[in-house]
Design an enzyme around this catalytic site. Structure first.
Site, mmCIF file in Angstrom:
data_model
loop_
_atom_site.group_PDB
_atom_site.id
_atom_site.type_symbol
_atom_site.label_atom_id
_atom_site.label_comp_id
_atom_site.label_asym_id
_atom_site.label_seq_id
_atom_site.Cartn_x
_atom_site.Cartn_y
_atom_site.Cartn_z
ATOM 1 N N ARG A 25 -0.566 -10.663 -3.200
ATOM 2 C CA ARG A 25 -0.014 -9.350 -2.838
ATOM 3 C C ARG A 25 1.281 -9.572 -2.101
ATOM 4 N NH1 ARG A 25 -1.620 -4.615 -4.876
ATOM 5 N NH2 ARG A 25 -3.528 -5.186 -5.891
ATOM 6 N N GLU B 92 8.290 -4.846 -3.295
ATOM 7 C CA GLU B 92 8.059 -4.481 -4.688
ATOM 8 C C GLU B 92 8.071 -2.966 -4.831
ATOM 9 O OE1 GLU B 92 4.898 -7.082 -6.058
ATOM 10 O OE2 GLU B 92 4.537 -5.671 -7.691
ATOM 11 N N HIS C 162 5.364 -9.715 -11.180
ATOM 12 C CA HIS C 162 3.971 -9.247 -11.060
ATOM 13 C C HIS C 162 3.259 -9.179 -12.422
ATOM 14 C CE1 HIS C 162 1.167 -6.785 -8.241
ATOM 15 N NE2 HIS C 162 0.484 -7.550 -9.073
HETATM 16 N N1 NAD Z 1 -0.516 -11.285 -9.548
HETATM 17 C C1 NAD Z 1 -1.284 -10.423 -10.183
HETATM 18 O O1 NAD Z 1 -0.907 -9.841 -11.188
HETATM 19 C C2 NAD Z 1 -2.679 -10.149 -9.662
HETATM 20 C C3 NAD Z 1 -3.668 -9.763 -10.576
HETATM 21 C C4 NAD Z 1 -4.953 -9.540 -10.093
HETATM 22 C C5 NAD Z 1 -5.204 -9.657 -8.724
HETATM 23 N N2 NAD Z 1 -4.215 -10.006 -7.855
HETATM 24 C C6 NAD Z 1 -4.483 -10.141 -6.415
HETATM 25 O O2 NAD Z 1 -5.171 -11.366 -6.183
HETATM 26 C C7 NAD Z 1 -5.881 -11.267 -4.947
HETATM 27 C C8 NAD Z 1 -7.256 -11.911 -5.062
HETATM 28 O O3 NAD Z 1 -8.031 -11.245 -6.057
HETATM 29 P P1 NAD Z 1 -9.562 -11.689 -6.342
HETATM 30 O O4 NAD Z 1 -10.001 -10.955 -7.554
HETATM 31 O O5 NAD Z 1 -9.680 -13.151 -6.296
HETATM 32 O O6 NAD Z 1 -10.259 -11.059 -5.044
HETATM 33 P P2 NAD Z 1 -11.665 -11.496 -4.399
HETATM 34 O O7 NAD Z 1 -12.093 -10.343 -3.568
HETATM 35 O O8 NAD Z 1 -12.589 -12.014 -5.455
HETATM 36 O O9 NAD Z 1 -11.270 -12.720 -3.462
HETATM 37 C C9 NAD Z 1 -10.509 -12.600 -2.303
HETATM 38 C C10 NAD Z 1 -11.025 -13.628 -1.319
HETATM 39 O O10 NAD Z 1 -10.141 -13.662 -0.198
HETATM 40 C C11 NAD Z 1 -10.944 -13.895 0.965
HETATM 41 N N3 NAD Z 1 -10.166 -13.536 2.129
HETATM 42 C C12 NAD Z 1 -9.930 -12.319 2.674
HETATM 43 N N4 NAD Z 1 -9.112 -12.415 3.714
HETATM 44 C C13 NAD Z 1 -8.805 -13.732 3.857
HETATM 45 C C14 NAD Z 1 -8.004 -14.471 4.769
HETATM 46 N N5 NAD Z 1 -7.327 -13.866 5.719
HETATM 47 N N6 NAD Z 1 -7.940 -15.812 4.618
HETATM 48 C C15 NAD Z 1 -8.612 -16.447 3.632
HETATM 49 N N7 NAD Z 1 -9.388 -15.791 2.747
HETATM 50 C C16 NAD Z 1 -9.490 -14.458 2.858
HETATM 51 C C17 NAD Z 1 -12.193 -13.090 0.728
HETATM 52 O O11 NAD Z 1 -13.261 -13.563 1.509
HETATM 53 C C18 NAD Z 1 -12.421 -13.301 -0.762
HETATM 54 O O12 NAD Z 1 -13.297 -14.393 -1.013
HETATM 55 C C19 NAD Z 1 -5.889 -9.779 -4.601
HETATM 56 O O13 NAD Z 1 -4.922 -9.536 -3.591
HETATM 57 C C20 NAD Z 1 -5.420 -9.107 -5.849
HETATM 58 O O14 NAD Z 1 -4.740 -7.909 -5.581
HETATM 59 C C21 NAD Z 1 -2.954 -10.270 -8.304
#
Ligand code: NAD
Length: 317
Positions: free
Chosen positions: A244, A273, A291
């Site tokens: 993000r 963004e 993105h």
């Molecule tokens: N670039 C892209 O196009 C794209 C696409 C999909 C998702 N994303 C982003 O990827 C990120 C992760 O998605 P996901 O599906 O793996 O989510 P998820 O919920 O499966 O995993 C996120 C993990 O982060 C951990 N977490 C929360 N705060 C934390 C911190 N301060 N330090 C360390 N760990 C922490 C949580 O415990 C969780 O295990 C999200 O922000 C999502 O928006 C980006």
């Protein structure tokens, strides 16, 4: 029942919904005309990606709506709790795009260690006149194999990224305060599987030990990587943010790149963004993408099918 997929849906999703007896409309209705369109056409389910906003006013104004679906993960564009309180189902497809984001991280990493982000800028301009000089400038590449990848946030995408890293011969460490232990199964083309067990380390340990750091945390109130964290990283390390915008302090990041503390950074998401800062866009040590982490045909297919399955079971089940 009628489904309006306002930000598009894959053909496989359309096919699955039609097979389940839904009428699927893929017209892109402008945000300001959405209320009228939904009411005139008695839409039951509204599907969006990140473009269409589904706010309280729209939810209140459209009594035919029973379900709001987000193809993808983040639901910042939907008033989720409000919709649920009003009795609507709100669904997303959290698992569908993990492998695609993980591969994009590695596209940036492999590109980074061989300076491709910079070579692709300079070869069209100087490749003919200064081939030798460019060859020398990009001569000190490194391999990923044998290096340590530090994953911050070990959920779906963090673990999918770990799988790619393990397949590439990297050591993986992670930090996730809410995921003490994890098991990652790496599956191969011929059905073989190898399981790896991990335990979370402190954020500081990961920052200090990793050659490359990749972030996979949800949006946070504070920076996950700011000046103090960058200072703790190894000299010559690199950072990837495909999570993000706003989890990395971009000003501190530029300082770390300019001082030579970091070798390179890769950004798929940006603090400001959809108008990333020019300083970021023009920086010669940043590998950039707009993105597109989830933007593969395979992920869009999985998203469409996952949405169709959920809609069928909720509205028809
Ligand atoms: N670039 C892209 O196009 C794209 C696409 C999909 C998702 N994303 C982003 O990827 C990120 C992760 O998605 P996901 O599906 O793996 O989510 P998820 O919920 O499966 O995993 C996120 C993990 O982060 C951990 N977490 C929360 N705060 C934390 C911190 N301060 N330090 C360390 N760990 C922490 C949580 O415990 C969780 O295990 C999200 O922000 C999502 O928006 C980006």
């Amino acid at each position: 029942m009628k489904v309006l997929a306002n930000d598009g849906i894959s053909q496989s999703g359309v096919d699955a919904l039609k097979a389940a007896g839904f009428e699927v409309i893929t017209t892109k209705v402008a945000q300001e005309q959405l209320e009228t369109y939904i009411n005139e056409n008695n839409i039951d389910a509204l599907l969006v990606r990140s473009a269409t906003k589904v706010r309280k006013e729209l939810i209140d104004a459209c009594p035919s709506l029973k379900l709001i679906g987000r193809g993808g993960v983040g639901m910042d564009n939907i008033d989720v709790q409000y919709a649920k309180d009003k009795g609507l189902s709100v669904i997303n497809t959290p698992a569908s795009s993990s492998a695609s984001v993980a591969e994009l991280v590695f596209a940036h990493l492999y590109g980074g260690v061989r300076f491709l982000y910079d070579a692709n800028r300079n070869m069209p301009l100087e490749g003919e006149a200064k081939f030798g000089a460019l060859k020398k400038a990009y001569a000190k590449g490194v391999e990923l194999r044998g290096k340590t990848l530090g994953v911050i946030g070990f959920g779906r995408i963090g673990q999918a990224t770990a799988k790619v890293a393990l397949g590439a011969g990297m050591k993986v460490i992670y930090s996730d305060p809410y995921m003490e232990k994890a098991e990652v199964k790496v599956d191969f083309f011929d059905g073989q599987e190898v399981s790896f067990k991990f335990e979370s380390k402190s954020k500081d340990e990961v920052l200090q030990e990793a050659d490359f750091i990749t972030l996979h945390v949800p949006a946070q109130k504070e920076y996950v990587i700011g000046k103090p964290e960058l200072e703790k990283m190894k000299d010559g390390a690199a950072l990837v943010n495909a999570a993000r915008g706003g989890v990395v302090d971009e000003i501190a990041l530029i300082d770390a790149l300019d001082s030579g503390k970091l070798a390179f950074a890769a950004l798929d998401v940006f603090e400001s963004e959809p108008k990333p800062e020019l300083k970021i866009l023009m920086h010669s040590k940043i590998s950039l993408s707009p993105h597109i982490g989830a933007a593969t045909n395979e992920a869009q297919d999985r998203i469409g099918i996952e949405l169709a399955d959920q809609i069928s079971s909720i509205l028809k089940g």
